[in-house]
Design an enzyme around this catalytic site. Structure first.
Site, PDB file in Angstrom:
ATOM      1  N   ILE A 178       0.839  -1.194   0.000  1.00  0.00           N
ATOM      2  CA  ILE A 178       0.000   0.000   0.000  1.00  0.00           C
ATOM      3  C   ILE A 178       0.880   1.253   0.000  1.00  0.00           C
ATOM      4  O   ILE A 178       0.607   2.202  -0.727  1.00  0.00           O
ATOM      5  CB  ILE A 178      -0.935   0.022   1.239  1.00  0.00           C
ATOM      6  CG1 ILE A 178      -1.699  -1.298   1.394  1.00  0.00           C
ATOM      7  CG2 ILE A 178      -1.895   1.211   1.171  1.00  0.00           C
ATOM      8  CD1 ILE A 178      -2.599  -1.688   0.272  1.00  0.00           C
ATOM      9  N   CYS A 180       7.687  -0.210   8.464  1.00  0.00           N
ATOM     10  CA  CYS A 180       6.920  -0.426   7.236  1.00  0.00           C
ATOM     11  C   CYS A 180       7.849  -0.898   6.130  1.00  0.00           C
ATOM     12  O   CYS A 180       8.799  -0.208   5.771  1.00  0.00           O
ATOM     13  CB  CYS A 180       6.204   0.843   6.776  1.00  0.00           C
ATOM     14  SG  CYS A 180       5.246   0.538   5.280  1.00  0.00           S
TER      15      CYS A 180
END
Lengths: 308, 268
Positions: A74, A133
């Site tokens: 994402i 992340c």
């Protein structure tokens, strides 16, 4: 008889009515799932990762299903902290559950500013600091893979807010215990683990990587044994509470994480198999506890470490 | 939108060796709320199975609010749809829906061109059959022309149903086995559309087809809407996994779409 309080658990200063949270990045700002069930049933919501500036995210395709798993890239698509405070936070405060805001920075300074800005807001239970992340090239994971930089981010956030600081750990490291110890020494109130495992997929017909970002993060039942092992190791090394996540889809998975040492658990990819899975996990835990009226969920934390 | 346990009434293969199936389900809530262009997420695995993990987004072909039924046409393309093709009458399925922003109301348009490609066809049928009534086209004094493309003749399904709805159907096949030998946009060009002949279009099909349709219709100056198909994780707008690139930046196919105004989606 099992009462609601037998499910109550405390992640440091934060009291949760039950140990079941939903994981950042899978639940948006609760707008969508709110249409399916009362969010107040959850122990808490870890909202989608927020950055200082708005982020468009990575080019599609962003998803690839794998056996019992999901690769995503994402890339932290989010409206930025200011719009989040204006448009999402007022509603989140009224949901009747604990709100944990996940923050991501691209420099130490950005982490500090995010913590400072959110510190002024009411209705937040804790900050979850994303140092892990795998889907953004700069920052993100690079902080999470070295004990020094992980500690520096933690210290910066710790100094910038009086909110509880939960640090989300990356599994993409040689020794997760070393990182865990470093961030606890730097002032983390709790640790959340694991973030996704870095991975990729290739389309043989196109002879190209499937994901627009080439690499993505693997989640879902496929990663559960890895997550569980890491909870186990970190539980033995630190004294702060742990929030366990990685492939939990039913209450038995949740029990495994709790018995490995998690004080609370989060469901992410499990929502995509069944949007009601967090509620079913809560129900399942209640049923499990009902078999032994003397016991509460708190008695089960780390239970697997004790020899009989 | 809700999770609804649907019962399989019938499941039949369409044509020979097309991989296409027609599924009829009882799903009263979803049938009641559905609109043209909306879809459902279907869990395509045994109850305890983790493979395939994700629900499959499938276009709703017909919805019958009074009968509490919906119909779906799907093609077997992988493990999920293969599992679905092996269901039997009486089996239960877990559905999430109806989902997505469907087609806008066509009330103010009179001559509407529909472009269907393969399994994109079912998404369009709700435009001519609303509230369970076939032939709303006559009611609103509307004319529909359907340009329906597929790889081969066998894959052009339910032509009779379209015709019964008062729609003029033109077909196109990649192999020339039926209708125009080529694409639906090739067929559209061969029609020699005159200015003012159509005032709106709706399209659903694979991305290359939608791109070609969008370009051609822009050339003719006809406004319209495109319905996209994309793999999804949550299906309800939370995960940001199914985005497409648009002139406004990335947009979620599941909730900002699957239907987008023509000119918004960037295909290249």
């Amino acid at each position: 008889m099992t009462t609601a309080s037998s499910l109550e658990t405390r992640v440091g200063r934060v009291t949760l009515k039950n140990p079941v949270l939903v994981a950042s990045g899978t639940f948006g700002f609760a707008r969508e799932y709110e249409r399916l069930f009362p969010i107040s049933a959850l122990g808490g919501v870890m909202v989608t990762g927020i950055t200082l500036e708005p982020r468009a995210g990575n080019p599609p395709p962003r998803l690839m299903e794998t056996p019992a798993g999901l690769l995503n890239s994402i890339g932290l698509e989010n409206p930025g902290v200011h719009k989040f405070i204006e448009e999402e936070l007022p509603r989140l405060r009224d949901l009747g559950t604990e709100i944990i805001v996940n923050i991501s920075g691209f420099s130490l300074d950005e982490y500090g500013r995010l913590a400072e800005i959110l510190d002024k807001e009411t209705g937040l239970a804790a900050l979850e600091v994303n140092i892990s992340c795998p889907n953004v090239k700069k920052g993100g994971m690079t902080f999470g893979v070295h004990p020094e930089s992980a500690a520096a981010v933690t210290r910066m956030v710790r100094q910038s807010t009086s909110l509880p600081v939960w640090v989300k750990l990356s599994p993409n490291v040689t020794d997760i215990v070393e990182i865990a110890q470093a961030v606890v020494d730097a002032g983390a109130d709790a640790l959340t683990l694991i973030n996704t495992l870095s991975g990729m997929a290739i389309d043989p017909e196109k002879r190209r990587p499937v994901l627009g970002n080439v690499f993505g993060g693997l989640s879902g039942p496929a990663v559960k044994p890895v997550a569980l092992r890491m909870i186990w190791q970190v539980y033995q090394a630190v004294t702060v509470p742990l929030v366990g996540m990685g492939g939990i889809i039913n209450y038995r998975d949740a029990l495994e994480f709790i018995m490995a040492g998690a004080t609370a658990v989060a469901i992410g990819t499990g929502l995509f198999l069944d949007p009601f899975s967090p509620l079913k996990v809560i129900e399942g835990l209640q049923g499990f506890l009902a078999k032994n009226p003397e016991e509460t969920i708190r008695d089960l934390i780390g239970a697997a470490h004790c020899s009989p | 939108m809700q999770v609804e346990t649907a019962g399989v009434i019938s499941l039949s293969p369409l044509g020979e060796a097309t991989g296409l199936y027609h599924l009829v389900l009882t799903a009263p809530q979803i049938a009641k709320e559905s609109g043209p262009g909306q879809f459902v997420m279907v869990r395509c695995a045994d109850e305890q199975s983790l493979d395939p993990l994700l629900l499959r987004p499938l276009n709703i072909f017909r919805y019958h609010p009074a009968a509490g039924r919906i119909e779906i046409i799907f093609r077997v393309v992988g493990r999920g749809t293969d599992w679905l093709a092996r269901r039997r009458p009486g089996d239960s399925l877990s559905l999430l829906g109806p989902l997505g922003r469907g087609f806008s109301s066509l009330e103010k348009y009179h001559r509407i061109l529909l472009f269907a490609g393969g399994t994109g066809m079912p998404a369009l049928f709700g435009l001519v059959e609303q509230e369970g009534k076939v032939g709303s086209s006559t009611e609103h004094n509307q004319e529909f022309v359907l340009l329906y493309g597929a790889r081969t003749k066998e894959e052009l399904v339910f032509l009779d149903l379209w015709q019964a709805a008062g729609v003029k159907v033109l077909t196109a096949t990649d192999d020339g086995s039926a209708g125009f030998h080529g694409t639906v946009t090739g067929a559209a060009e061969a029609m020699r559309i005159s200015p003012g002949e159509f005032d709106f279009y709706c399209a659903c099909g694979p991305r290359p087809m939608l791109q070609a349709v969008q370009e051609l219709m822009a050339k003719y100056g006809i406004p319209g809407e495109l319905c996209l198909e994309e793999a999804m994780a949550c299906g309800i707008g939370a995960c940001m996994g199914c985005v497409c690139e648009t002139v406004h930046g990335y947009r979620r196919v599941c909730t900002d779409g699957p239907v987008f105004p023509a000119g918004e989606v960037k295909f290249s």
